[in-house]
Design an enzyme around this catalytic site. Structure first.
Site, short mmCIF file in Angstrom:
data_model
loop_
_atom_site.label_atom_id
_atom_site.label_comp_id
_atom_site.label_asym_id
_atom_site.label_seq_id
_atom_site.Cartn_x
_atom_site.Cartn_y
_atom_site.Cartn_z
N HIS A 63 0.81 -1.22 0.00
CA HIS A 63 0.00 0.00 0.00
C HIS A 63 0.85 1.28 0.00
O HIS A 63 0.73 2.08 -0.92
CB HIS A 63 -1.00 -0.04 1.16
CG HIS A 63 -1.72 1.25 1.39
ND1 HIS A 63 -2.57 1.82 0.46
CD2 HIS A 63 -1.71 2.11 2.44
CE1 HIS A 63 -3.04 2.96 0.94
NE2 HIS A 63 -2.54 3.15 2.13
N HIS A 88 3.43 7.25 5.32
CA HIS A 88 2.20 7.94 5.73
C HIS A 88 1.38 7.20 6.77
O HIS A 88 0.64 7.82 7.53
CB HIS A 88 1.34 8.30 4.50
CG HIS A 88 0.51 7.18 3.96
ND1 HIS A 88 0.97 6.32 3.01
CD2 HIS A 88 -0.75 6.78 4.23
CE1 HIS A 88 0.03 5.44 2.72
NE2 HIS A 88 -1.02 5.69 3.45
N GLU A 92 0.58 6.44 12.49
CA GLU A 92 -0.79 6.07 12.79
C GLU A 92 -0.90 4.62 13.29
O GLU A 92 -1.58 4.34 14.25
CB GLU A 92 -1.62 6.24 11.50
CG GLU A 92 -3.03 5.74 11.56
CD GLU A 92 -3.98 6.78 12.14
OE1 GLU A 92 -3.51 7.90 12.42
OE2 GLU A 92 -5.16 6.46 12.33
N ASP A 93 -0.20 3.71 12.62
CA ASP A 93 -0.45 2.29 12.85
C ASP A 93 0.64 1.54 13.60
O ASP A 93 0.48 0.37 13.91
CB ASP A 93 -0.64 1.56 11.50
CG ASP A 93 -1.86 2.06 10.75
OD1 ASP A 93 -2.75 2.61 11.42
OD2 ASP A 93 -1.91 1.91 9.53
N ASP A 154 -3.44 8.37 -1.47
CA ASP A 154 -3.83 7.32 -0.52
C ASP A 154 -5.26 6.86 -0.82
O ASP A 154 -5.55 5.67 -0.93
CB ASP A 154 -3.72 7.92 0.89
CG ASP A 154 -4.02 6.91 1.98
OD1 ASP A 154 -3.77 5.72 1.77
OD2 ASP A 154 -4.49 7.33 3.05
N ASP A 274 -20.78 12.52 -27.58
CA ASP A 274 -19.36 12.70 -27.31
C ASP A 274 -18.84 11.65 -26.34
O ASP A 274 -18.56 11.93 -25.19
CB ASP A 274 -19.06 14.12 -26.80
CG ASP A 274 -20.01 14.52 -25.68
OD1 ASP A 274 -20.97 13.78 -25.42
OD2 ASP A 274 -19.78 15.57 -25.08
MN MN Z 1 -3.02 4.70 3.74
#
Ligand code: MN
Length: 735
Positions: A63, A88, A92-93, A154, A274
């Site tokens: 990811h 990123h 957080e994790d 993300d 179109d």
């Molecule tokens: Mn993420």
């Protein structure tokens, strides 16, 4: 717990392979030392996520690598952003702290990661604060726009890999995406990402329509490609003759935009002309860009006749998000309109990658519209009086509209959204000018405040010191700036008037021998159904609540009206009966129970539709279709009030209301034929029928009661067989 057969060696090989692909994507921007930084971030992320897996069973590290690759390849971001994208989810994790990040990668990276971590909880399904949090997220725009760009990467990767999630989570995420993220990508000029987000979102919220259009597009693919080849061959020949280096190709439109067109114009797929646009991308030096674009325009319009109403010149006046391009629509060799987009390679990069590419070329483009836009966002955000939901709505409105350019009397250019009025223009210049505006001269002609401006108008504002903002102004301004200024000064004014009303009410209550206290004030507010005491005071001051009304209140306090109660009981009984009748057909909640509900009138669900329940404040549970035009707004803002719902076995003795829009060539007896099919052949009841006929074109809206989607589909097929009928579509809301 699910089990996976894992081949660690193969996985490690795959991780290395993906990492090398990422490095290749970064190559164009790499400078000395960058590769080491990216390697360091990758190693750290790999270590931190080593025991984690995604819902699909894949290693989690896939990811962040993918997010970094999107940031590099599709947004064109540089090394700092790649490093941040890789890291990123780390704070957080995992156990890693911001402090650790700062020590290893410096302050700048730590700040962006901090921003990403803070907004990552924004759309927590258990939070009721989505709108407020969205506002906070935009505030970080002022800090570092890279936070938002990485967040978009993300989201894009999560949308691309959503098939393993539970259905209700898919719906929620898809709704937020179409409601907030796609418009944001649009405003930042990331057109490719915006289209993909919209398509992916539709794939989950309206899977049947999505598959239908995808299938149709595929069927005609070969035919379309032949047409494009025929169309561009003569263009390429002349370009070569004149020594202009350019690539010419056909570009398919997104499924979502095709669906939008079908809905807006109420036409079947076959009539959307179109389905693709022709794009010409010119290789040229910076100083010859404009001339070359017009040269190509001239070549194409010599070959094919242009529609004079469809020329858009965003080369001379770029859009607010930096978009530059020359658009025209020409008549193709088979009598079909074809949109042609002409731009240089630089312009194309800005159009595809948006803001980041804009930075790269910033020196040559000093007055960037995006800086203006960020300034505007800051202005609106700093107005704390506005509720977060109002803000999101206004913000979205500004995102969707295209811009027009208006001149001041001195010739300065002001950019406004399409549909802006003279009053919007006044507020755009200065909030005091807006607040005291009494009229305007447009191209030297006197017009009212509500006058809608046209691209290229020259506008002079007339003010008076006696003027103050009025409530009805809100009906015709469109810019978020004007709206928020008017609202806040109305609020201020209302507060002042309410103060007077409070004193008046005190005197009146005294004369009626009622004590002035909080309890009584609340009772009176409730009796007249005002949401607050301030509203009551305001209405007293305005004279809409007078002594006579107050005497009614006194009387009501003494005796509750028995007639009224009886009536209410009767109504309740009726409602109950209606609910009872429907209650067996839909099961609601995590364990699919039988609960009372009503069907939402905005989309009229019928058995067979994909549905969800929404817990309203005063009106119990409402059932909507997942493709309802209101669904994405509800799910994005009030995810915690969404309930799972499904149809129980469909019982054919219950009929549901739904709408059909029928278009055709006007013919005597057509209405008769339609009603014959509906009521005789199908034995379906018609509730209402409205028909208009204009220059031989017949348009009818018919509300009918059907048992389920299958019956409805059969009915549509049969109606389409009536000679003269060109289109039959189900419509979701009465417009
Ligand atoms: Mn993420």
């Amino acid at each position: 717990m699910e089990e996976y057969v894992i081949d660690i060696d193969a996985e490690n090989k795959e991780i290395r392979k993906r990492y090398r692909a990422l490095l290749r994507a970064c190559k164009p921007t790499l400078q000395k030392g960058d590769k080491q930084q990216i390697r360091k971030a990758f190693d750290l992320a790999l270590e931190c996520h080593k025991d984690m897996r995604r819902k699909s069973g894949e290693p989690y590290i896939y990811h962040p690598i993918a997010v970094a690759q999107i940031a590099a390849e599709e947004i064109g971001l540089g090394t700092t952003s790649i490093v941040c994208a890789l890291l990123h989810d780390v704070v957080e994790d995992t156990h890693l702290t911001l402090q650790d990040i700062e020590e290893q990668f410096g302050k700048k990276v730590a700040r962006i990661i901090d921003g990403l971590t803070k907004i990552s909880g924004i759309f927590d399904p258990n939070s009721s604060m989505q709108a407020e949090n969205f506002r906070k997220m935009l505030l970080t725009l002022a800090d570092d726009v890279r936070v938002i760009l990485i967040k978009l990467a993300d989201r894009l990767h999560n949308m691309r890999t959503m098939e393993f999630m539970a259905r209700h989570k898919q719906l929620k995420i898809a709704s937020e995406t179409s409601y907030l993220y796609a418009p944001l990508a649009h405003r930042l000029g990331l057109y490719a990402i915006k289209s993909e987000l919209e398509d992916l979102s539709m794939k989950y919220t309206d899977p049947d329509t999505y598959k239908f259009i995808a299938k149709k597009l595929n069927e005609k693919k070969a035919e379309r490609e032949r047409f494009v080849t025929d169309f561009i061959t003569p263009i390429n020949e002349i370009l070569a003759e004149q020594g202009i280096e350019a690539s010419v190709f056909g570009r398919p439109k997104s499924i979502h935009s095709i669906w939008n067109k079908m809905r807006k114009k109420s036409i079947p797929f076959e009539e959307v002309y179109d389905l693709f646009a022709i794009r010409v991308i010119i290789d040229t030096d910076d100083d010859k860009e404009k001339t070359e674009c017009w040269k190509v325009y001239s070549i194409i319009t010599d070959l094919y006749r242009p529609n004079p109403d469809r020329l858009r010149d965003w080369v001379s006046s770029p859009k607010g998000n930096g978009y530059e391009s020359l658009h025209t629509t020409v008549m193709g060799p088979r009598g079909q309109w074809v949109e042609v987009q002409i731009r240089t390679r630089r312009m194309n990069e800005i159009a595809e990658k948006g803001f980041a590419a804009h930075w790269k070329y910033k020196e040559s483009n000093s007055d960037s519209g995006l800086d203006n836009w960020i300034q505007k966002i800051r202005d609106i955000l700093s107005n704390s009086e506005q509720s977060a939901l109002d803000f999101v709505d206004d913000f979205k409105m500004n995102l969707f509209s295209d811009e027009i350019f208006i001149f001041t009397p001195k010739g300065t250019l002001v950019q406004l959204p399409n549909g802006a009025t003279a009053l919007d223009f006044a507020f755009e210049i200065h909030s005091d000018i807006g607040a005291t505006c009494i009229g305007a001269k447009v191209n030297h002609k006197l017009v009212p405040l509500s006058h809608t401006l046209q691209n290229g108008d020259q506008v002079e504002i007339i003010t008076s010191s006696k003027q103050t903002p009025k409530e009805d102004w809100l009906n015709f301004v469109v810019t978020a700036k004007a709206k928020s200024k008017i609202r806040s000064s109305l609020k201020e004014e209302k507060r002042r008037v309410a103060e007077d009303g409070k004193e008046i009410l005190e005197r009146k209550l005294k004369s009626l021998k009622i004590t002035y206290n909080t309890d009584n004030i609340n009772k009176i507010s409730n009796y007249f159904k005002f949401p607050s005491s301030q509203e009551l005071f305001y209405n007293v001051a305005k004279g809409s609540i007078d002594i006579k009304n107050l005497r009614e209140f006194v009387a009501s306090e003494k005796s509750e009206d028995p007639n009224h109660n009886q009536f209410q009981a009767h109504i309740n009984g009726l409602v109950e009966k209606i609910n009872k009748k429907e209650v067996d057909t839909i099961l609601i909640g995590d364990d699919y129970q039988q609960v009372d509900y009503t069907l939402a009138p905005c989309c009229n669900p019928i058995p067979g539709d994909d549905i969800f329940g929404f817990l309203t404040v005063n009106d119990g549970i409402k059932i909507h279709r997942t493709s309802c035009p209101n669904a994405s707004k509800l799910m994005a803002n009030y995810g915690y009030r969404i309930l799972k719902a499904k149809w129980a076995s469909s019982k054919n003795d219950v009929a549901f209301l739904t709408g059909l829009r029928i278009v055709g060539i006007d013919d005597v007896g057509l209405v008769n034929k339609i009603t014959m099919v509906i009521s005789h052949e199908f034995n379906v009841n018609i509730r209402s029928l409205s028909i208009s006929s204009n220059e031989g074109i017949f348009e009818g809206n018919i509300m009918v009661f059907v048992n389920d989607t299958q019956q409805l589909d059969n009915l549509i097929i049969n109606l389409k067989h009536i000679p003269g009928i060109t289109g039959v579509t189900r419509f979701e809301y009465e417009s």
